[in-house]
Design a protein around this motif. Structure first.
Motif, PDB file in Angstrom:
ATOM      1  N   LYS A   1       5.462  -0.537   8.273  1.00  0.00           N
ATOM      2  CA  LYS A   1       5.135  -0.712   9.691  1.00  0.00           C
ATOM      3  C   LYS A   1       4.850  -2.186  10.002  1.00  0.00           C
ATOM      4  O   LYS A   1       5.330  -2.715  11.012  1.00  0.00           O
ATOM      5  N   LEU A   2       4.085  -2.832   9.116  1.00  0.00           N
ATOM      6  CA  LEU A   2       3.793  -4.260   9.312  1.00  0.00           C
ATOM      7  C   LEU A   2       5.069  -5.093   9.249  1.00  0.00           C
ATOM      8  O   LEU A   2       5.264  -6.032  10.051  1.00  0.00           O
ATOM      9  N   VAL A   3       5.954  -4.779   8.312  1.00  0.00           N
ATOM     10  CA  VAL A   3       7.226  -5.509   8.190  1.00  0.00           C
ATOM     11  C   VAL A   3       8.048  -5.333   9.459  1.00  0.00           C
ATOM     12  O   VAL A   3       8.637  -6.307   9.987  1.00  0.00           O
ATOM     13  N   ARG A   4       8.104  -4.141  10.016  1.00  0.00           N
ATOM     14  CA  ARG A   4       8.851  -3.908  11.264  1.00  0.00           C
ATOM     15  C   ARG A   4       8.262  -4.726  12.414  1.00  0.00           C
ATOM     16  O   ARG A   4       8.988  -5.330  13.219  1.00  0.00           O
ATOM     17  N   GLU A   5       6.920  -4.736  12.485  1.00  0.00           N
ATOM     18  CA  GLU A   5       6.267  -5.516  13.535  1.00  0.00           C
ATOM     19  C   GLU A   5       6.548  -7.013  13.368  1.00  0.00           C
ATOM     20  O   GLU A   5       6.819  -7.725  14.354  1.00  0.00           O
ATOM     21  N   ILE A   6       6.534  -7.487  12.134  1.00  0.00           N
ATOM     22  CA  ILE A   6       6.841  -8.903  11.879  1.00  0.00           C
ATOM     23  C   ILE A   6       8.284  -9.191  12.255  1.00  0.00           C
ATOM     24  O   ILE A   6       8.585 -10.225  12.888  1.00  0.00           O
ATOM     25  N   ASP A   7       9.191  -8.269  11.906  1.00  0.00           N
ATOM     26  CA  ASP A   7      10.617  -8.440  12.274  1.00  0.00           C
ATOM     27  C   ASP A   7      10.765  -8.493  13.797  1.00  0.00           C
ATOM     28  O   ASP A   7      11.548  -9.301  14.322  1.00  0.00           O
ATOM     29  N   LYS A   8      10.038  -7.649  14.532  1.00  0.00           N
ATOM     30  CA  LYS A   8      10.089  -7.681  15.993  1.00  0.00           C
ATOM     31  C   LYS A   8       9.589  -9.015  16.529  1.00  0.00           C
ATOM     32  O   LYS A   8      10.195  -9.609  17.428  1.00  0.00           O
ATOM     33  N   CYS A   9       8.479  -9.483  15.923  1.00  0.00           N
ATOM     34  CA  CYS A   9       7.927 -10.776  16.360  1.00  0.00           C
ATOM     35  C   CYS A   9       8.926 -11.908  16.101  1.00  0.00           C
ATOM     36  O   CYS A   9       9.118 -12.806  16.940  1.00  0.00           O
ATOM     37  N   ILE A  10       9.572 -11.909  14.947  1.00  0.00           N
ATOM     38  CA  ILE A  10      10.569 -12.933  14.616  1.00  0.00           C
ATOM     39  C   ILE A  10      11.740 -12.842  15.579  1.00  0.00           C
ATOM     40  O   ILE A  10      12.256 -13.859  16.059  1.00  0.00           O
ATOM     41  N   ALA A  11      12.145 -11.599  15.878  1.00  0.00           N
ATOM     42  CA  ALA A  11      13.264 -11.413  16.807  1.00  0.00           C
ATOM     43  C   ALA A  11      12.895 -11.963  18.188  1.00  0.00           C
ATOM     44  O   ALA A  11      13.717 -12.598  18.861  1.00  0.00           O
ATOM     45  N   LEU A  12      11.655 -11.748  18.614  1.00  0.00           N
ATOM     46  CA  LEU A  12      11.223 -12.263  19.916  1.00  0.00           C
ATOM     47  C   LEU A  12      11.163 -13.786  19.897  1.00  0.00           C
ATOM     48  O   LEU A  12      11.494 -14.429  20.896  1.00  0.00           O
ATOM     49  N   LEU A  13      10.760 -14.378  18.805  1.00  0.00           N
ATOM     50  CA  LEU A  13      10.688 -15.828  18.708  1.00  0.00           C
ATOM     51  C   LEU A  13      12.076 -16.448  18.685  1.00  0.00           C
ATOM     52  O   LEU A  13      12.281 -17.566  19.193  1.00  0.00           O
ATOM     53  N   ASN A  14      13.047 -15.770  18.150  1.00  0.00           N
ATOM     54  CA  ASN A  14      14.416 -16.277  18.070  1.00  0.00           C
ATOM     55  C   ASN A  14      15.142 -16.179  19.399  1.00  0.00           C
ATOM     56  O   ASN A  14      16.175 -16.801  19.584  1.00  0.00           O
ATOM     57  N   GLN A  15      14.618 -15.456  20.337  1.00  0.00           N
ATOM     58  CA  GLN A  15      15.299 -15.287  21.634  1.00  0.00           C
ATOM     59  C   GLN A  15      15.154 -16.481  22.475  1.00  0.00           C
ATOM     60  O   GLN A  15      14.607 -17.328  22.745  1.00  0.00           O
TER      61      GLN A  15
END
Length: 97
Positions: free
Chosen positions: A83-97
């Motif tokens: 769950k933490l990894v998914r949340e981190i991936d979402k955060c990274i995806a948002l930062l890359n936008q």
């Protein structure tokens, strides 16, 4: 031999016979008690063996319970990490936008 001596001899013989009879009875009682003691010792040994087996089974159950709890805890930990990894991936995806 006088009457008194005869009576004493008869009395003595009677008492000796009583002592012999009592001795035989005590010998039989001793044999019975020895047999009973052997039976009880055998029962004690069987109960000790059974107790050892039950103690080993108890230790095995405790170990199995600990492993089950550990498996559940590890599954929970894996789920939290995923769950933490998914949340981190979402955060990274948002930062890359």
């Amino acid at each position: 031999m006088t009457d008194q001596e005869k009576n004493l001899l008869i009395n003595f013989e009677y008492k000796v016979k009583q002592i012999i009879a009592k001795h035989e009875a005590l010998k039989q009682e001793k044999q019975q008690l020895l047999a009973k003691t052997e039976d009880l010792e055998e029962s004690i040994n069987q109960l000790r063996k059974e107790n050892q087996i039950l103690e080993q089974k108890y230790e095995n159950l405790k170990l199995a319970k600990m492993l089950i709890v550990s498996d559940d805890e590890s599954k929970d930990a894996k789920n939290r990490i995923q769950k933490l990894v998914r949340e981190i991936d979402k955060c990274i995806a948002l930062l890359n936008q």
